[in-house]
Design a protein around this motif. Structure first.
Motif, PDB file in Angstrom:
ATOM      1  N   ASP A 231       0.861  -1.200   0.000  1.00 53.77           N
ATOM      2  CA  ASP A 231       0.000   0.000   0.000  1.00 53.77           C
ATOM      3  C   ASP A 231       0.896   1.248   0.000  1.00 53.77           C
ATOM      4  OD1 ASP A 231      -3.080  -0.769   1.311  1.00 53.77           O
ATOM      5  OD2 ASP A 231      -1.460  -2.185   1.702  1.00 53.77           O
TER       6      ASP A 231
ATOM      7  N   GLU B  26      -4.221   8.049   1.052  1.00 50.92           N
ATOM      8  CA  GLU B  26      -4.659   7.347   2.269  1.00 50.92           C
ATOM      9  C   GLU B  26      -3.492   7.101   3.231  1.00 50.92           C
ATOM     10  OE1 GLU B  26      -6.272   3.418   1.659  1.00 50.92           O
ATOM     11  OE2 GLU B  26      -6.722   3.194   3.778  1.00 50.92           O
ATOM     12  N   GLU B  27      -2.397   6.567   2.698  1.00 52.73           N
ATOM     13  CA  GLU B  27      -1.300   6.179   3.608  1.00 52.73           C
ATOM     14  C   GLU B  27      -0.463   7.382   4.046  1.00 52.73           C
ATOM     15  OE1 GLU B  27      -3.180   2.634   3.000  1.00 52.73           O
ATOM     16  OE2 GLU B  27      -2.130   3.560   4.672  1.00 52.73           O
TER      17      GLU B  27
ATOM     18  N   ASP C 243      -6.141   6.221  -3.314  1.00 52.77           N
ATOM     19  CA  ASP C 243      -6.169   5.018  -2.479  1.00 52.77           C
ATOM     20  C   ASP C 243      -5.313   3.990  -3.210  1.00 52.77           C
ATOM     21  OD1 ASP C 243      -8.817   3.209  -0.742  1.00 52.77           O
ATOM     22  OD2 ASP C 243      -6.678   2.778  -0.967  1.00 52.77           O
ATOM     23  N   PRO C 244      -4.105   3.724  -2.726  1.00 53.24           N
ATOM     24  CA  PRO C 244      -3.184   2.882  -3.480  1.00 53.24           C
ATOM     25  C   PRO C 244      -3.615   1.431  -3.584  1.00 53.24           C
ATOM     26  CG  PRO C 244      -2.276   3.373  -1.310  1.00 53.24           C
ATOM     27  CD  PRO C 244      -3.511   4.206  -1.450  1.00 53.24           C
ATOM     28  N   ILE C 245      -4.227   0.932  -2.517  1.00 51.18           N
ATOM     29  CA  ILE C 245      -4.890  -0.380  -2.577  1.00 51.18           C
ATOM     30  C   ILE C 245      -6.204  -0.235  -1.824  1.00 51.18           C
ATOM     31  CG2 ILE C 245      -4.885  -2.815  -1.946  1.00 51.18           C
ATOM     32  CD1 ILE C 245      -1.879  -2.859  -2.138  1.00 51.18           C
ATOM     33  N   ASP C 246      -7.299  -0.284  -2.563  1.00 50.29           N
ATOM     34  CA  ASP C 246      -8.619  -0.271  -1.910  1.00 50.29           C
ATOM     35  C   ASP C 246      -9.043  -1.744  -1.816  1.00 50.29           C
ATOM     36  OD1 ASP C 246     -10.837   1.078  -0.761  1.00 50.29           O
ATOM     37  OD2 ASP C 246     -11.984   0.469  -2.517  1.00 50.29           O
TER      38      ASP C 246
ATOM     39  N   THR D 197      -7.576  -3.626   1.154  1.00 47.21           N
ATOM     40  CA  THR D 197      -6.327  -4.189   1.694  1.00 47.21           C
ATOM     41  C   THR D 197      -6.579  -5.502   2.435  1.00 47.21           C
ATOM     42  OG1 THR D 197      -5.309  -2.010   1.870  1.00 47.21           O
ATOM     43  CG2 THR D 197      -4.362  -3.738   3.237  1.00 47.21           C
TER      44      THR D 197
HETATM   45 MG   LIG Z   1      -6.428   1.657   0.819  1.00 49.06          MG
END
Ligand SMILES: [Mg+2]
Ligand SMILES: O=P(O)(O)O[C@H]1[C@H](O)[C@@H](O)[C@@H](O)[C@@H](O)[C@@H]1O
Ligand SMILES: [Mg+2]
Length: 287
Positions: A47, A70-71, A90-93, A95
């Motif tokens: 992420d 997000e992070e 959102d790099p990984i929605d 997780t």
């Molecule tokens: Mg995320």
């Protein structure tokens, strides 16, 4: 490079597609997992890495632009949406799905100017589905136009929602009683994929007729909101007011009739706005 990139894809699509290879190669690997706001709010090194690479690639091209990631916010960066050109990432929605290898994980990027979303991209990596919309330009899935179902009758709807990362009694009893009330209307079904962005894109495809969520964040739904709107759907706050991506409440639907009916049936639990520091309610602004 993804199988869905094409000559027409703007630079941002290419950025997203390139980073999806990072997500996909990590998808099958063992992951070190850290917790954020609850035992169900996870983050991995992937992420954080994908967000850093996306932000540096975009910043390299547009040094004056601002970012809400997000992070980065989880790491303490101040969250403020201004009139400046802003990328909401959102790099990984999904997780939790990523950690469990449940095959619904997405990269979500929205771009705003004067606080108005200009385009949104949701790339469902395992499915290889690129959802995209530009303001006034329609919504597309892998280049094919998308249209919401237009369904007006709640009793003929499939409704998507999420039980997010909240584990306190108030949030859980509110979310479960909302689902129960909808099922008793009745609706045809309730679904949850584990990624707010991909959930909401189902309304744009017509495969679902509505999506609602309380407690998600702006980065979860900023891109999919414009994708639903450009597919002819309706997006609003759960209290019936105009959609506000910072409120942490959303209804996306095939029609205003279905959106209004859902707003009548569901209740919200208190949670801080994304852009509100130390608001004092139970659910923090960063989770
Ligand atoms: Mg995320
Ligand atoms: O996987 P995330 O980017 O953290 O987003 C999740 C969120 O954490 C969770 O609470 C649910 O709202 C999911 O629907 C989001 O996709
Ligand atoms: Mg998310």
């Amino acid at each position: 490079m993804s199988r869905t990139s094409g000559a027409h894809t703007p630079d941002t699509h290419l950025c997203v597609l390139l980073q999806s290879e990072v997500v996909l190669s990590a998808f099958q690997q063992h992951k070190e997992v850290k917790l954020k706001s609850s035992p169900a709010d996870l983050v991995t090194e992937t992420d954080q890495r994908v967000e850093k690479i996306l932000i540096s690639a975009i910043r390299n091209r547009y040094p004056q632009h601002r970012f809400i990631g997000e992070e980065s916010v989880a790491a303490g960066e101040h969250l403020e949406l201004t009139d400046s050109p802003t990328w909401i990432i959102d790099p990984i929605d999904g997780t939790v799905n990523f950690v469990h290898r449940f095959p619904f994980v997405a990269i979500s990027i929205a771009f705003t100017v004067n606080r108005q979303t200009q385009f949104g991209i949701v790339y469902s990596c395992v499915e290889d589905k690129l959802f995209y919309a530009q303001r006034g330009g329609g919504a597309f899935l892998n280049g094919e136009p998308l249209h919401a179902s237009g369904q007006q009758d709640i009793s003929r709807c499939v409704v998507v929602t999420e039980i997010g990362a909240e584990r306190d009694d108030v949030a859980l009893s509110t979310m479960t009683s909302n689902i129960r009330r909808l099922l008793q209307l009745p609706v045809h079904g309730v679904r949850a994929l584990g990624t707010a962005a991909v959930d909401m894109c189902q309304v744009a495809t017509g495969g679902a007729d509505a999506y609602y969520h309380i407690g998600m964040h702006c980065w979860d739904i900023a891109a999919s909101a414009i994708i639903v709107q450009e597919a002819g759907g309706v997006v609003m706050d759960t209290d019936g007011s105009e959609f506000d991506m910072m409120s942490r409440r959303v209804i996306a639907a095939s029609s205003a009739a279905v959106a209004d009916r859902i707003a009548q049936v569901i209740q919200a639990f208190p949670c801080c706005r994304d852009d509100e520091d130390n608001c004092g309610c139970g659910a923090t602004g960063v989770n």
